[in-house]
Write a protein that holds these residues in place. Structure first.
Motif, PDB file in Angstrom:
ATOM      1  N   ASN A 209       0.829  -1.196   0.000  1.00  0.00           N
ATOM      2  CA  ASN A 209       0.000   0.000   0.000  1.00  0.00           C
ATOM      3  C   ASN A 209       0.871   1.256   0.000  1.00  0.00           C
ATOM      4  O   ASN A 209       1.966   1.264   0.575  1.00  0.00           O
ATOM      5  CB  ASN A 209      -0.913   0.016   1.234  1.00  0.00           C
ATOM      6  N   PRO A 210       0.408   2.346  -0.633  1.00  0.00           N
ATOM      7  CA  PRO A 210       1.185   3.593  -0.652  1.00  0.00           C
ATOM      8  C   PRO A 210       1.448   4.105   0.766  1.00  0.00           C
ATOM      9  O   PRO A 210       0.607   3.975   1.656  1.00  0.00           O
ATOM     10  CB  PRO A 210       0.275   4.558  -1.424  1.00  0.00           C
ATOM     11  N   ARG A 211       2.624   4.710   0.972  1.00  0.00           N
ATOM     12  CA  ARG A 211       2.997   5.276   2.269  1.00  0.00           C
ATOM     13  C   ARG A 211       3.018   6.798   2.153  1.00  0.00           C
ATOM     14  O   ARG A 211       3.799   7.366   1.372  1.00  0.00           O
ATOM     15  CB  ARG A 211       4.370   4.767   2.713  1.00  0.00           C
ATOM     16  N   LEU A 212       2.175   7.455   2.931  1.00  0.00           N
ATOM     17  CA  LEU A 212       2.115   8.915   2.914  1.00  0.00           C
ATOM     18  C   LEU A 212       3.357   9.481   3.592  1.00  0.00           C
ATOM     19  O   LEU A 212       3.655   9.160   4.741  1.00  0.00           O
ATOM     20  CB  LEU A 212       0.852   9.392   3.634  1.00  0.00           C
ATOM     21  N   THR A 213       4.093  10.338   2.890  1.00  0.00           N
ATOM     22  CA  THR A 213       5.317  10.917   3.442  1.00  0.00           C
ATOM     23  C   THR A 213       5.164  12.389   3.800  1.00  0.00           C
ATOM     24  O   THR A 213       5.847  12.886   4.694  1.00  0.00           O
ATOM     25  CB  THR A 213       6.486  10.772   2.448  1.00  0.00           C
ATOM     26  N   GLU A 214       4.265  13.096   3.106  1.00  0.00           N
ATOM     27  CA  GLU A 214       4.116  14.530   3.376  1.00  0.00           C
ATOM     28  C   GLU A 214       2.790  15.031   2.814  1.00  0.00           C
ATOM     29  O   GLU A 214       2.307  14.536   1.791  1.00  0.00           O
ATOM     30  CB  GLU A 214       5.271  15.310   2.736  1.00  0.00           C
ATOM     31  N   VAL A 215       2.218  16.016   3.505  1.00  0.00           N
ATOM     32  CA  VAL A 215       1.028  16.720   3.015  1.00  0.00           C
ATOM     33  C   VAL A 215       1.323  18.211   3.066  1.00  0.00           C
ATOM     34  O   VAL A 215       1.807  18.716   4.081  1.00  0.00           O
ATOM     35  CB  VAL A 215      -0.216  16.412   3.864  1.00  0.00           C
ATOM     36  N   ALA A 216       1.050  18.915   1.980  1.00  0.00           N
ATOM     37  CA  ALA A 216       1.333  20.352   1.926  1.00  0.00           C
ATOM     38  C   ALA A 216       0.094  21.116   1.476  1.00  0.00           C
ATOM     39  O   ALA A 216      -0.551  20.749   0.488  1.00  0.00           O
ATOM     40  CB  ALA A 216       2.496  20.628   0.974  1.00  0.00           C
ATOM     41  N   TRP A 217      -0.232  22.166   2.234  1.00  0.00           N
ATOM     42  CA  TRP A 217      -1.323  23.064   1.862  1.00  0.00           C
ATOM     43  C   TRP A 217      -0.768  24.216   1.029  1.00  0.00           C
ATOM     44  O   TRP A 217       0.359  24.647   1.218  1.00  0.00           O
ATOM     45  CB  TRP A 217      -1.996  23.640   3.103  1.00  0.00           C
ATOM     46  N   GLU A 218      -1.602  24.720   0.126  1.00  0.00           N
ATOM     47  CA  GLU A 218      -1.236  25.894  -0.667  1.00  0.00           C
ATOM     48  C   GLU A 218      -2.394  26.884  -0.630  1.00  0.00           C
ATOM     49  O   GLU A 218      -3.466  26.637  -1.188  1.00  0.00           O
ATOM     50  CB  GLU A 218      -0.936  25.489  -2.114  1.00  0.00           C
ATOM     51  N   ASP A 219      -2.185  27.995   0.091  1.00  0.00           N
ATOM     52  CA  ASP A 219      -3.179  29.077   0.199  1.00  0.00           C
ATOM     53  C   ASP A 219      -4.517  28.600   0.769  1.00  0.00           C
ATOM     54  O   ASP A 219      -5.567  29.198   0.472  1.00  0.00           O
ATOM     55  CB  ASP A 219      -3.426  29.719  -1.178  1.00  0.00           C
ATOM     56  N   ASP A 220      -4.503  27.552   1.565  1.00  0.00           N
ATOM     57  CA  ASP A 220      -5.732  27.002   2.154  1.00  0.00           C
ATOM     58  C   ASP A 220      -6.754  26.586   1.096  1.00  0.00           C
ATOM     59  O   ASP A 220      -7.938  26.415   1.397  1.00  0.00           O
ATOM     60  CB  ASP A 220      -6.389  28.015   3.110  1.00  0.00           C
ATOM     61  N   LYS A 221      -6.293  26.407  -0.141  1.00  0.00           N
ATOM     62  CA  LYS A 221      -7.217  26.077  -1.229  1.00  0.00           C
ATOM     63  C   LYS A 221      -6.812  24.820  -1.996  1.00  0.00           C
ATOM     64  O   LYS A 221      -7.644  24.218  -2.675  1.00  0.00           O
ATOM     65  CB  LYS A 221      -7.309  27.244  -2.220  1.00  0.00           C
ATOM     66  N   LYS A 222      -5.553  24.461  -1.911  1.00  0.00           N
ATOM     67  CA  LYS A 222      -5.048  23.325  -2.674  1.00  0.00           C
ATOM     68  C   LYS A 222      -4.304  22.379  -1.731  1.00  0.00           C
ATOM     69  O   LYS A 222      -3.733  22.811  -0.731  1.00  0.00           O
ATOM     70  CB  LYS A 222      -4.102  23.792  -3.784  1.00  0.00           C
ATOM     71  N   LEU A 223      -4.313  21.112  -2.087  1.00  0.00           N
ATOM     72  CA  LEU A 223      -3.616  20.114  -1.281  1.00  0.00           C
ATOM     73  C   LEU A 223      -2.672  19.297  -2.152  1.00  0.00           C
ATOM     74  O   LEU A 223      -3.032  18.889  -3.264  1.00  0.00           O
ATOM     75  CB  LEU A 223      -4.616  19.176  -0.597  1.00  0.00           C
ATOM     76  N   HIS A 224      -1.471  19.080  -1.621  1.00  0.00           N
ATOM     77  CA  HIS A 224      -0.488  18.233  -2.290  1.00  0.00           C
ATOM     78  C   HIS A 224      -0.139  17.077  -1.354  1.00  0.00           C
ATOM     79  O   HIS A 224       0.319  17.294  -0.231  1.00  0.00           O
ATOM     80  CB  HIS A 224       0.778  19.028  -2.626  1.00  0.00           C
ATOM     81  N   TYR A 225      -0.373  15.863  -1.825  1.00  0.00           N
ATOM     82  CA  TYR A 225      -0.027  14.663  -1.055  1.00  0.00           C
ATOM     83  C   TYR A 225       1.177  13.994  -1.718  1.00  0.00           C
ATOM     84  O   TYR A 225       1.211  13.836  -2.943  1.00  0.00           O
ATOM     85  CB  TYR A 225      -1.190  13.670  -1.033  1.00  0.00           C
ATOM     86  N   HIS A 226       2.136  13.590  -0.899  1.00  0.00           N
ATOM     87  CA  HIS A 226       3.336  12.938  -1.415  1.00  0.00           C
ATOM     88  C   HIS A 226       3.443  11.534  -0.816  1.00  0.00           C
ATOM     89  O   HIS A 226       3.360  11.361   0.402  1.00  0.00           O
ATOM     90  CB  HIS A 226       4.581  13.762  -1.081  1.00  0.00           C
TER      91      HIS A 226
END
Length: 436
Positions: free
Chosen positions: A104-121
């Motif tokens: 299963n994928p392992r979540l390494t980082e989550v980043a918010w951008e301007d409280d409007k966008k989400l980046h999952y790594h």
């Protein structure tokens, strides 16, 4: 409807790049069209459900929530999108791109951008293997059945009794022990769907014999196509999240898999059987036992023995260790766990089982990709139909992680069942070609 909901996940974008022979990094971008409506609804939930001194019996001001509970709002939004959109999307995307997931994928980082966008790594483990191209020509000798005449009588009685009882059921109505596929759409406080928010797909087993949750009560007496509103979505008892605990959801019943009796038509479609005699022969596989092992299990063991003897490959140690952890977690739920744990070479047996399971999964996943095998809602229905009947459960080789299908009061994400259904369909495809 089912396939349409699966395709709607394409609103999310994904990129991936290899960092080594066994590791791939995946970046998932969730656009404002999805993030903003969900985050705004989370803020509204906190306004109505958080109690603060000086604000008794009133709705909390928006600015107060953002000042005092900003991180909670961010976490709830991130968690809901991760669990209900992103993980399913990664599974589907890897299947389309024929990326063989070894875990299963392992979540390494989550980043918010301007409280409007989400980046999952994510990091994902991959293990590309080669399968002999002439595998369809492998010499295969089907393990023999027991020749007791009583077995044939048992099978005939089973077919007659179960088929008759199955036909007496109302196929489009939910009964006890049925599995239901439903979509859940997040609503605002006025019970209106949020703009651009994708419905989530789940499967759940309806059980009314013992204690029934308030969520399951909402499904009793429903039929395929029904739409109704429930006030929460119980995804995980250990995560009391604001979104799933306090938010209303629009539920639509997409499909029903009848769970009490044997269906002749479903069984024939699953195994590509042409007539009653073929059905009889196939059922014998789970009625005939030698040394406490069914003919069906013997066939599967022989299939993988041939593949592993003709396709030799190694599985990275870190993947085996992760699989061992999964197996141990499952074993700890068994009452006799400490009896097993006390046996000599217990850890060696678990390590062997973990490596064996990984190799079987990698072989089947590779064949599924090479043969372009796909699944639809009927395939998942068929898988659950087998799994739900004690006599037919012996046909199921690949099961969801930790056997979570037994924890039936918690809805299962669609991708969880799609993955094991694809493996099971591929295994049946292999057996069909080797034995025809």
């Amino acid at each position: 409807m089912y396939e349409e909901l699966v395709r709607q996940r394409d609103a999310i974008s994904i990129t991936n790049h290899r960092t080594s022979s066994h590791l791939c990094k995946i970046d998932v971008y969730v656009p404002p069209s999805i993030v903003v409506p969900i985050r705004e609804q989370v803020i509204t939930l906190y306004q109505h459900n958080i109690h603060a001194r000086g604000f008794e019996n009133v709705t909390l001001p928006r600015m107060f929530v953002l000042e005092r509970h900003y991180m909670d709002v961010q976490h709830s939004t991130m968690w809901f999108i991760l669990k209900n959109f992103v993980l399913d999307f990664i599974t589907d995307d890897c299947a389309r791109k024929k990326i063989l997931l070894a875990h299963n994928p392992r979540l390494t980082e989550v980043a918010w951008e301007d409280d409007k966008k989400l980046h999952y790594h994510f990091d994902i483990s991959i293990n590309e293997i080669d399968i002999a191209k002439d595998w369809k020509m492998f010499p295969f000798k089907t393990p023999k059945r027991k020749l007791y005449k009583d077995l044939d009588k048992q099978v005939e009685t089973f077919i007659e009794r179960e088929s008759s009882l199955y036909k007496q059921q109302k196929q489009d109505f939910l009964d006890d022990n049925d599995w239901v596929c439903f979509s859940a759409t997040m609503l605002n406080n006025n019970h209106k769907p949020l703009n651009n928010v994708i419905p989530c797909l789940f499967w759940m087993k309806l059980t009314t014999k013992y204690l029934v949750s308030s969520f399951q009560k909402g499904f009793i007496g429903r039929k395929k196509g029904d739409k109704f509103v429930l006030n929460h979505l119980p995804l995980d008892e250990s995560l009391q999240e604001a979104v799933t605990e306090y938010n209303p959801f629009l539920i639509e019943i997409i499909s029903i898999s009848k769970g009490n009796f044997f269906s002749l038509d479903i069984f024939k479609n699953l195994f590509r059987l042409k007539n009653r005699l073929d059905v009889h022969r196939k059922l014998i596989e789970v009625f005939s036992y030698r040394n406490d092992i069914s003919q069906r299990k013997s066939i599967i063991e022989e299939v993988f023995h041939i593949f592993l003897s003709k396709n030799r490959f190694e599985v990275p140690k870190h993947l085996v260790l992760r699989k061992q952890e999964e197996i141990l977690l499952a074993l700890k739920k068994i009452p006799d766990y400490y009896v097993y744990r006390s046996q000599p070479q217990f850890e060696e047996h678990v390590a062997f089982l973990a490596e064996r399971q990984l190799k079987e999964e990698l072989i089947i996943d590779k064949i599924a990709h090479d043969e372009n095998i796909t699944i639809d809602c009927d395939d998942v229905n068929g898988y659950l139909h087998l799994y739900n009947l004690d006599r037919l459960k012996e046909f199921v080789h690949f099961k969801p992680t930790l056997d979570i299908v037994e924890d039936s009061h918690v809805p299962l994400h669609d991708s969880t069942l799609r993955q094991v259904t694809l493996r099971e369909k591929t295994l049946n495809h292999v057996i069909y070609l080797l034995t025809k």
